[in-house]
Design a protein around this motif. Structure first.
Motif, PDB file in Angstrom:
ATOM      1  N   ARG A 175       0.831  -1.194   0.000  1.00 58.95           N
ATOM      2  CA  ARG A 175       0.000   0.000   0.000  1.00 58.95           C
ATOM      3  C   ARG A 175       0.872   1.252   0.000  1.00 58.95           C
ATOM      4  NH1 ARG A 175      -5.311  -0.918   1.084  1.00 58.95           N
ATOM      5  NH2 ARG A 175      -5.890  -3.015   1.769  1.00 58.95           N
ATOM      6  N   SER A 176       1.176   1.731  -1.179  1.00 58.46           N
ATOM      7  CA  SER A 176       1.974   2.943  -1.305  1.00 58.46           C
ATOM      8  C   SER A 176       1.754   3.539  -2.683  1.00 58.46           C
ATOM      9  CB  SER A 176       3.462   2.640  -1.099  1.00 58.46           C
ATOM     10  OG  SER A 176       4.236   3.797  -1.291  1.00 58.46           O
ATOM     11  N   ASP A 177       1.686   4.873  -2.723  1.00 52.75           N
ATOM     12  CA  ASP A 177       1.546   5.563  -4.009  1.00 52.75           C
ATOM     13  C   ASP A 177       2.896   5.919  -4.606  1.00 52.75           C
ATOM     14  OD1 ASP A 177      -1.174   5.410  -3.679  1.00 52.75           O
ATOM     15  OD2 ASP A 177      -1.355   7.399  -2.810  1.00 52.75           O
ATOM     16  N   TRP A 203      -2.432  -2.725 -16.471  1.00 52.08           N
ATOM     17  CA  TRP A 203      -1.393  -1.764 -16.083  1.00 52.08           C
ATOM     18  C   TRP A 203      -0.924  -0.994 -17.313  1.00 52.08           C
ATOM     19  CZ3 TRP A 203       0.351  -0.423 -11.306  1.00 52.08           C
ATOM     20  CH2 TRP A 203      -0.015  -1.238 -10.230  1.00 52.08           C
ATOM     21  N   TYR A 204      -0.736   0.331 -17.131  1.00 54.39           N
ATOM     22  CA  TYR A 204      -0.301   1.196 -18.225  1.00 54.39           C
ATOM     23  C   TYR A 204       0.849   2.089 -17.768  1.00 54.39           C
ATOM     24  CZ  TYR A 204      -4.493   0.036 -20.931  1.00 54.39           C
ATOM     25  OH  TYR A 204      -5.458  -0.618 -21.641  1.00 54.39           O
ATOM     26  N   GLU A 230       0.071   3.216 -14.006  1.00 61.15           N
ATOM     27  CA  GLU A 230      -1.358   3.381 -13.759  1.00 61.15           C
ATOM     28  C   GLU A 230      -2.063   2.030 -13.806  1.00 61.15           C
ATOM     29  OE1 GLU A 230      -4.077   6.889 -15.234  1.00 61.15           O
ATOM     30  OE2 GLU A 230      -4.075   5.298 -16.750  1.00 61.15           O
ATOM     31  N   CYS A 231      -2.797   1.740 -12.718  1.00 60.83           N
ATOM     32  CA  CYS A 231      -3.636   0.544 -12.683  1.00 60.83           C
ATOM     33  C   CYS A 231      -5.059   0.957 -13.039  1.00 60.83           C
ATOM     34  CB  CYS A 231      -3.599  -0.099 -11.297  1.00 60.83           C
ATOM     35  SG  CYS A 231      -4.820  -1.423 -11.091  1.00 60.83           S
ATOM     36  N   SER A 243      -2.832   5.555  -9.508  1.00 61.88           N
ATOM     37  CA  SER A 243      -1.481   5.844 -10.000  1.00 61.88           C
ATOM     38  C   SER A 243      -0.421   5.410  -9.005  1.00 61.88           C
ATOM     39  CB  SER A 243      -1.329   7.335 -10.299  1.00 61.88           C
ATOM     40  OG  SER A 243      -2.168   7.727 -11.362  1.00 61.88           O
ATOM     41  N   LEU A 244       0.742   5.057  -9.554  1.00 61.47           N
ATOM     42  CA  LEU A 244       1.900   4.666  -8.766  1.00 61.47           C
ATOM     43  C   LEU A 244       3.128   5.369  -9.333  1.00 61.47           C
ATOM     44  CD1 LEU A 244       3.341   2.781  -6.672  1.00 61.47           C
ATOM     45  CD2 LEU A 244       3.558   1.127  -8.531  1.00 61.47           C
ATOM     46  N   ILE A 245       3.838   6.123  -8.486  1.00 59.38           N
ATOM     47  CA  ILE A 245       5.061   6.822  -8.903  1.00 59.38           C
ATOM     48  C   ILE A 245       6.262   5.966  -8.524  1.00 59.38           C
ATOM     49  CG2 ILE A 245       6.420   8.920  -8.727  1.00 59.38           C
ATOM     50  CD1 ILE A 245       3.682   9.291 -10.018  1.00 59.38           C
TER      51      ILE A 245
END
Length: 374
Positions: A175-177, A203-204, A230-231, A243-245
């Protein structure tokens, strides 16, 4: 005198009862329902499942449902057009939401999922009275065992509510962005979302699909793996994303142009290994030098010891007769014959023959100097 009788067939009988002088007419009203075949055929029509949407004001998902109940009377007489009575039960409990053939609720939420609905009907006046007596504590079994509804109660097939909704509560595991990944390691992230029907997960990165699986696995090699992922979760009721950075370690930036070492193994190949090779060569050279110096010192010590052993041995000098010596006082021109040392064979200091020995002066009283071979 008026009387009411309940008989098995729908009919109206008028008969005379003679009591003394007066004659009276007794009207007999026959109610339907005493025959076991008088129960209405009751079914719940095909009903669309409720579709929920998020209500921001209420902070929850909310939707509506419309359920229609069809009932066909089995009363045998064509002389009566009787009204049909309806009741609704949810999970076996009386649901006082409607007394008609249509149940309409606009307050359906996630808690209604898997609830079971029944429709109960009758066209018997006595059983309709029993339906009207139902309360919030009444159960389906209550009305089924009521004597007024025996053989005249129609119970529908069950209808199970399956609430449908678009994707919500999209979450990532871990659980983390924002995540930081060391170059050469694998990035593994799992994406889930609550949906009904189940969502498709993909996923993109930069609008290019990387995977259509819930779990994303990427071997981080270089700067191209840096950035936003991006999920996306979607079904027939909608779509949403999370989103995930991703940030990489060992990254340098020079005037907007980013560069990064491709991988840790390359660093080892081009930097670490050459350093180890250079260090190994230096160590080898030092060892060789030390061995040579040790060997030379041992040889010098051996020669010194030999000279000390022969220090007290008498020397015999052989000289030419004076008549044969050149008449020249210049020491550089003095030429003598052979010089031999009278010493035991085991301690030979010097052995030489064949060539002339030219010298100025020899002092045999002094110890031979230590020879430095280096």
């Amino acid at each position: 005198m008026t009387c009411t009788l309940k008989v098995s067939h729908v009919a109206e009988y008028i008969y005379s009862i003679i009591d003394g002088v007066s004659s009276r007419i007794c009207a007999v009203t026959v109610w339907p329902g005493s025959n076991s075949e008088d129960a209405p055929v009751t079914t719940i029509a095909q009903t669309r499942q409720p579709v929920l949407a998020f209500d921001s004001e209420m902070g929850r998902f909310k939707g509506a449902i419309i359920i229609k109940c069809n009932a066909t009377s089995e009363t045998k007489s064509d002389n009566y057009t009787l009204s049909m009575g309806y009741s609704w039960f949810k999970n076996g409990i009386y649901w006082n939401l409607s007394k008609s053939s249509i149940l309409n609720s606009t307050d359906i939420d996630l808690s209604y999922n898997d609830d079971v609905i029944y429709c109960v009907t009758t066209d018997d006046p006595g059983c309709m009275t029993a339906l009207q007596d139902l309360n919030s504590s009444s159960t389906l079994n209550t009305i089924k065992t009521d004597s007024r509804c025996e053989n005249v109660l129609g119970i529908s097939n069950k209808f199970t509510i399956r609430v449908e909704y678009g994707p919500y509560n999209v979450s990532l595991h871990p659980r983390s962005d924002n995540v930081t990944v060391v170059i050469g390691n694998t990035l593994s992230v799992n994406c889930t979302s609550e949906c009904n029907p189940p969502c498709n997960i993909s996923w993109y990165k930069d609008d290019v699909m990387l995977s259509n699986q819930k779990q994303l696995n990427i071997l981080v090699r270089n700067i191209s793996n840096n950035g936003e992922y991006e999920c996306r979760a979607s079904n027939k009721h909608g779509a949403t994303n999370k989103s995930l950075i991703v940030k990489l370690e060992n990254v340098t930036v020079d005037e907007g142009v980013a560069s990064v070492v491709d991988s840790i193994p390359l660093v080892v190949v081009y930097i670490v290994i050459p350093i180890f090779i250079i260090i190994a060569l230096i160590i080898i050279l030092i060892v060789v030098y030390c061995k040579k110096k040790t060997k030379s010192n041992k040889k010098s010590e051996k020669m010194k010891d030999t000279a000390e052993l022969n220090a007290d041995i008498p020397l015999v000098t052989y000289n030419r007769p004076p008549t044969n010596r050149p008449e020249n006082n210049n020491r550089e021109n003095l030429i003598y014959a052979d010089l031999q040392l009278a010493c035991p064979q085991r301690n030979i200091v010097h052995s030489h023959s064949g060539d002339r020995v030219i010298y100025d002066k020899i002092d045999f009283s002094k110890m031979a100097p230590t020879l430095n071979l280096l």
